[in-house]
Design an enzyme around this catalytic site. Sequence first.
Site, mmCIF file in Angstrom:
data_model
loop_
_atom_site.group_PDB
_atom_site.id
_atom_site.type_symbol
_atom_site.label_atom_id
_atom_site.label_comp_id
_atom_site.label_asym_id
_atom_site.label_seq_id
_atom_site.Cartn_x
_atom_site.Cartn_y
_atom_site.Cartn_z
ATOM 1 N N GLU A 1 -2.199 -5.256 16.178
ATOM 2 C CA GLU A 1 -2.870 -4.043 15.737
ATOM 3 C C GLU A 1 -4.338 -4.343 15.442
ATOM 4 O O GLU A 1 -4.682 -4.735 14.312
ATOM 5 C CB GLU A 1 -2.202 -3.506 14.477
ATOM 6 C CG GLU A 1 -0.755 -3.103 14.676
ATOM 7 C CD GLU A 1 -0.385 -1.966 13.744
ATOM 8 O OE1 GLU A 1 0.014 -0.914 14.241
ATOM 9 O OE2 GLU A 1 -0.529 -2.119 12.528
ATOM 10 N N GLU B 1 -3.519 -2.500 6.435
ATOM 11 C CA GLU B 1 -3.831 -1.771 5.190
ATOM 12 C C GLU B 1 -3.356 -2.560 3.981
ATOM 13 O O GLU B 1 -4.016 -2.561 2.932
ATOM 14 C CB GLU B 1 -3.212 -0.363 5.244
ATOM 15 C CG GLU B 1 -4.002 0.534 6.198
ATOM 16 C CD GLU B 1 -3.210 1.658 6.832
ATOM 17 O OE1 GLU B 1 -2.117 1.992 6.351
ATOM 18 O OE2 GLU B 1 -3.702 2.214 7.835
ATOM 19 N N SER C 1 -3.908 3.714 17.325
ATOM 20 C CA SER C 1 -4.222 4.978 18.018
ATOM 21 C C SER C 1 -3.414 5.165 19.303
ATOM 22 O O SER C 1 -3.934 5.663 20.300
ATOM 23 C CB SER C 1 -5.729 5.075 18.292
ATOM 24 O OG SER C 1 -6.440 5.130 17.065
ATOM 25 N N ASN D 1 5.249 4.235 11.745
ATOM 26 C CA ASN D 1 4.843 3.908 10.375
ATOM 27 C C ASN D 1 4.316 5.192 9.741
ATOM 28 O O ASN D 1 3.201 5.617 10.027
ATOM 29 C CB ASN D 1 3.763 2.818 10.421
ATOM 30 C CG ASN D 1 3.198 2.514 9.047
ATOM 31 O OD1 ASN D 1 3.709 2.990 8.031
ATOM 32 N ND2 ASN D 1 2.132 1.730 9.011
ATOM 33 N N HIS E 1 0.777 -5.533 7.489
ATOM 34 C CA HIS E 1 -0.040 -4.431 8.032
ATOM 35 C C HIS E 1 -1.471 -4.566 7.510
ATOM 36 O O HIS E 1 -1.695 -4.974 6.367
ATOM 37 C CB HIS E 1 0.558 -3.083 7.612
ATOM 38 C CG HIS E 1 -0.064 -1.931 8.318
ATOM 39 N ND1 HIS E 1 -1.266 -1.395 7.929
ATOM 40 C CD2 HIS E 1 0.322 -1.243 9.418
ATOM 41 C CE1 HIS E 1 -1.589 -0.407 8.754
ATOM 42 N NE2 HIS E 1 -0.635 -0.288 9.670
ATOM 43 N N GLY F 1 -5.953 4.257 13.265
ATOM 44 C CA GLY F 1 -6.361 5.523 12.672
ATOM 45 C C GLY F 1 -7.737 6.000 13.090
ATOM 46 O O GLY F 1 -8.286 6.928 12.496
ATOM 47 N N LYS G 1 3.498 5.735 6.768
ATOM 48 C CA LYS G 1 2.547 5.476 5.671
ATOM 49 C C LYS G 1 2.890 6.348 4.459
ATOM 50 O O LYS G 1 4.066 6.628 4.230
ATOM 51 C CB LYS G 1 1.108 5.687 6.150
ATOM 52 C CG LYS G 1 0.832 4.912 7.442
ATOM 53 C CD LYS G 1 -0.619 4.777 7.763
ATOM 54 C CE LYS G 1 -0.776 4.121 9.121
ATOM 55 N NZ LYS G 1 -2.151 3.793 9.448
HETATM 56 C C1 PEP Z 1 -0.673 1.809 12.106
HETATM 57 O O1 PEP Z 1 -1.078 2.124 10.995
HETATM 58 O O2 PEP Z 1 0.154 0.881 12.209
HETATM 59 C C2 PEP Z 1 -1.202 2.508 13.251
HETATM 60 C C3 PEP Z 1 -1.053 1.957 14.411
HETATM 61 O O3 PEP Z 1 -1.839 3.699 13.012
HETATM 62 P P1 PEP Z 1 -2.444 4.712 14.122
HETATM 63 O O4 PEP Z 1 -1.401 4.851 15.207
HETATM 64 O O5 PEP Z 1 -2.668 5.982 13.393
HETATM 65 O O6 PEP Z 1 -3.688 4.094 14.640
#
Ligand code: PEP
Length: 255
Positions: free
Chosen positions: A166, A98, A212, A10, A96, A172, A12
Amino acid sequence: MARRPFVAGNWKMHTTLVEARALMKGIREHLSPDLAVDVAVCPPATLLYPFGREVDGTAIKVGAQNVHFEPKGAFTGEISPGMLKAAGCAYVIIGHSERRALFGEGGDFLRKKVIASLSEGLEVIFCVGESLSEREASETMHVVERQMDEVLSSDMDSSRLTVAYEPVWAIGTGRNATPEQAQEVHAFIRGKIGSIFGAEAASNLRIQYGGSVKPGNAAGLMACADVDGALVGGACLVAEDFVSIISAAAASVGG
Ligand code: PEP
């Protein structure tokens, strides 16, 4: 038979066309074409059309980060499932955290997106996950179950569905769920998939972990029985890191 792992990046709101081409070049250079893993990149909407064409016939597929449920009309700034398909997208990420937290998306709105995307022939990566306060209040399973109940139903084609677990506190932040924490929730999600779609769907459906994921923790997470790949944010913007996570997913099934 082991489920074929699925790793998606992703991107973003990162990369212009020039930057994205360099990243894709790096991924292609490092990626072994015969790995037993499905791979998708989800760049910003401006790059879906060129990338949809460029990856055609390669091992990498393209996904969108968002979609609207209407086929067309006066919805300024939105993109329909049919438009994504025509741009060369195979996948779309829906739900997601976000989008949930920053854009107020949830419940019936997400359900409409999933229905419209599946009926257009897209594959859906549907994200669920609890916040830190919800985890600390021992509400993780309750939250995940509610998010699934709000959106999924037995009349959907589960063969084109992936669920991404997630935990919001891991996205993040550099603080990933431990393999034990991930496995516990993934097993719960698989059970829930079974109660919605039946046992066969539960055994076939892929559940990605996201939050992460890095080259250093990917192998431990991918080794969990119910973790079938990853949805990767930050680390997917570094070609070597993304490919290293894909390789860990392949290694988890002996590929
Ligand atoms: C994400 O935004 O779906 C995600 C998993 O981000 P990160 O790997 O940076 O934690």
